[in-house]
Design an enzyme around this catalytic site. Structure first.
Site, mmCIF file in Angstrom:
data_model
loop_
_atom_site.group_PDB
_atom_site.id
_atom_site.type_symbol
_atom_site.label_atom_id
_atom_site.label_comp_id
_atom_site.label_asym_id
_atom_site.label_seq_id
_atom_site.Cartn_x
_atom_site.Cartn_y
_atom_site.Cartn_z
ATOM 1 N N LYS A 232 5.091 -6.393 11.255
ATOM 2 C CA LYS A 232 4.460 -7.012 10.084
ATOM 3 C C LYS A 232 4.294 -8.519 10.271
ATOM 4 O O LYS A 232 3.394 -9.117 9.700
ATOM 5 C CB LYS A 232 5.316 -6.784 8.843
HETATM 6 C C1 LIG Z 1 8.832 -0.469 11.666
HETATM 7 C C2 LIG Z 1 7.631 0.214 11.096
HETATM 8 N N1 LIG Z 1 6.976 1.097 11.853
HETATM 9 C C3 LIG Z 1 5.897 1.742 11.392
HETATM 10 C C4 LIG Z 1 5.432 1.544 10.105
HETATM 11 C C5 LIG Z 1 4.201 2.263 9.666
HETATM 12 O O1 LIG Z 1 3.104 1.401 9.688
HETATM 13 P P1 LIG Z 1 1.877 1.649 8.729
HETATM 14 O O2 LIG Z 1 2.417 1.586 7.345
HETATM 15 O O3 LIG Z 1 0.938 0.556 9.029
HETATM 16 O O4 LIG Z 1 1.361 3.000 9.045
HETATM 17 C C6 LIG Z 1 6.098 0.637 9.275
HETATM 18 C C7 LIG Z 1 5.656 0.349 7.893
HETATM 19 O O5 LIG Z 1 4.589 0.054 7.595
HETATM 20 C C8 LIG Z 1 7.195 -0.078 9.789
HETATM 21 O O6 LIG Z 1 7.805 -0.994 9.059
HETATM 22 N N1 LIG Z 2 6.299 0.338 5.996
HETATM 23 C C1 LIG Z 2 5.879 -0.672 5.129
HETATM 24 C C2 LIG Z 2 5.260 -0.138 3.880
HETATM 25 C C3 LIG Z 2 4.209 -1.055 3.365
HETATM 26 O O1 LIG Z 2 3.221 -1.122 4.328
HETATM 27 P P1 LIG Z 2 2.032 -2.154 4.341
HETATM 28 O O2 LIG Z 2 1.675 -2.234 5.792
HETATM 29 O O3 LIG Z 2 0.984 -1.607 3.491
HETATM 30 O O4 LIG Z 2 2.511 -3.481 3.827
HETATM 31 C C4 LIG Z 2 7.024 -1.627 4.870
HETATM 32 O O5 LIG Z 2 7.820 -1.784 5.767
HETATM 33 O O6 LIG Z 2 7.144 -2.200 3.828
#
Ligand SMILES: Cc1ncc(COP(=O)(O)O)c(C=O)c1O
Ligand SMILES: N[C@@H](CCOP(=O)(O)O)C(=O)O
Length: 471
Positions: free
Chosen positions: A112
């Site tokens: 993120k």
């Molecule tokens: C460590 C981790 N891996 C994978 C994901 C999944 O990613 P996305 O929500 O973009 O599918 C998340 C949350 O978003 C996450 O925090």
């Molecule tokens: N897995 C995410 C959930 C929110 O996902 P986002 O990519 O839409 O912000 C988290 O870790 O908060």
């Protein structure tokens, strides 16, 4: 370049306006009206370039002049200078044609940070230009919250409220949100699941009077700029492995569908991606959907990969919009059905279009732990549970096509989930030095029920108090 809503009933916005808007006013998600494309020569030219310079080109093309290029260059330079690895997002080989793309070298140890470090700077820049303030509301299953708080803490033009599901994030994840001592940061534990938190955030956006009074903005991947920033690493990874002269596939641990959607966007921008392999944990709604064509919610179970404990996969709406050839009425019908009955069915044509690019596999708890253990024993490489799901999905992709390299996205540092990693590998990963005393820091958070009215009152009071203290 204008951005349009997947639900077809909100004003079209520029990149900067879509950045500040977050969710569209009709409840839909913004996408560019047309995507820029890179030529094969341009993609070949990305190989060996610093991450920031590829980001300037990719994000620059998506922002399409809406952010002045010298300002964008400065913000990108600062954002990625905060990463602990000189390559920003390095590639590590784990086996024949199997690679891990390490996306966790930013301040909060998850992918993120890659988008959020830039998003914080972009929002502050646009708000300063306009002389405006914003109230950011976000939902997190663990990682978005910490990354957003790190990126926005102390900014004068922004108050940030992050909702996380009480008791359903790891201790490290929770402390990354609750130990930040800045007046503009508010961590809120909600009595519910991540889906409840995300529904609350969307409900705040859909309450237009509240939205306008507080000048709400969002930093979840419902915000198009998040996706735009995540597209970059698909280009850097694939070009490092020989794109565009050979295709490269990606395996992506998936929850809210933002990360894997960024890969699909990169493909539409000219990157020759082979397959996009979605890995889910035992909350397998996406794997079931790709298999059956029926998106059907079931209860969420808590897993060792809590950030992916999700049923409402927000960005899937963007893919549905494209798979329905941008028929917003069709998307509205599907979303209405989801709200009313917890399910919708995808017709044969759109389903075939989705399957043309994506595969999906559900990896249960035992297989996740086995992957962490095996990768540690065989390659001496420690995976966190989310990244392990990516690697396991990559192995499935390699079984189907051993000749095409597969990049598994390494989405979190193992030290964010020390208990699960230790149980699976026998090794307890240590936090990097800047977080070494995290477990001793003082926590500040508020506990609220899953209740929109109470949440609105809480946010309005806190935002007012911060603003009058600052005045
Ligand atoms: C460590 C981790 N891996 C994978 C994901 C999944 O990613 P996305 O929500 O973009 O599918 C998340 C949350 O978003 C996450 O925090
Ligand atoms: N897995 C995410 C959930 C929110 O996902 P986002 O990519 O839409 O912000 C988290 O870790 O908060």
């Amino acid at each position: 370049m204008l951005h349009i809503s997947t639900r077809g009933d909100a004003p079209s916005l520029s990149f900067a306006d879509a950045l500040l808007a977050g969710l569209a006013r009709d409840g839909g998600l913004y996408l560019p009206k047309a995507l820029p494309r890179f030529s094969a020569a341009e993609i070949a030219g990305f190989a060996g370039k610093p991450y920031a310079s590829v980001a300037e080109q990719v994000v620059g093309a998506l922002a399409d002049g809406d952010i002045e290029s010298s300002a964008l260059k400065t913000m990108i330079g600062e954002a990625y200078a905060s990463f602990r690895h000189p390559a920003v997002c390095p590639l590590v080989q784990l086996g024949d044609n199997l690679f891990s793309l390490e996306l966790f070298h930013g301040p909060t140890l998850a992918f993120k940070d890659v988008a959020m470090q830039l998003l914080g700077r972009l929002m502050d820049h646009v708000l300063a230009q306009r002389g405006e303030r914003a109230t950011i509301v976000g939902a997190t299953s663990g990682d978005t919250g910490g990354a957003a708080i790190d990126a926005f803490k102390g900014l004068e033009r922004v108050d940030i409220f992050i909702l996380y599901p009480e008791g359903r994030v790891s201790d490290v994840q929770r402390r990354q949100m609750t130990t930040v001592d800045a007046a503009n940061v508010h961590a809120i534990a909600i009595e519910g699941t991540f889906d409840d938190c995300q529904n609350l955030v969307k409900a705040l956006f859909n309450h237009h009077r509240f939205r306008d009074e507080l000048r709400l903005s969002g930093v979840n991947s419902i915000n198009w700029a998040r996706i735009a920033a995540q597209v970059v690493y698909y280009f850097t990874a694939a070009s490092a492995l020989g794109s565009p002269h050979r295709p490269v596939s990606f395996a992506v641990p998936t929850g809210n569908f933002g990360d894997v959607l960024a890969g699909w966007i990169a493909k539409q921008m000219g990157l020759p991606i082979g397959r996009l392999a979605i890995g889910t944990n035992s909350n397998d709604i996406l794997a079931r959907t790709l298999e059956t064509g029926v998106y059907e919610m079931r209860g969420v179970s808590a897993t060792s990969s809590p950030s992916m404990d999700i049923q409402i996969s927000s960005n899937f709406e963007r893919l549905l919009f494209e798979a329905h050839e941008r028929d917003s009425a069709a998307v509205r019908r599907l979303m209405q059905s989801l709200q009313q009955s917890g399910r919708f069915e995808i017709a044969a044509g759109p389903l075939a279009r989705i399957r043309a690019d994506f595969d999906a596999v559900a990896i249960d708890e035992a297989a996740t732990a086995a992957e962490i253990g095996a990768t540690w024993r065989d390659a001496g490489y420690l995976l966190d549970p989310h990244s392990a799901i990516g690697v396991r999905a990559a192995r499935e992709a390699l079984k189907a096509d051993p000749a095409t390299p597969v990049v598994a996205l390494g989405t979190a540092h193992p030290a964010k989930f020390p208990d699960a990693v230790e149980a699976a590998s026998g090794v307890r990963p240590a936090l990097p030095a800047h977080l070494a005393d995290l477990m001793e820091r003082k926590e500040h958070s508020s506990l609220l029920p899953n209740d929109q009215g109470k949440l609105e009152r809480f946010i309005a009071e806190r935002a007012r108090a911060v603003r009058s203290a600052a005045a």
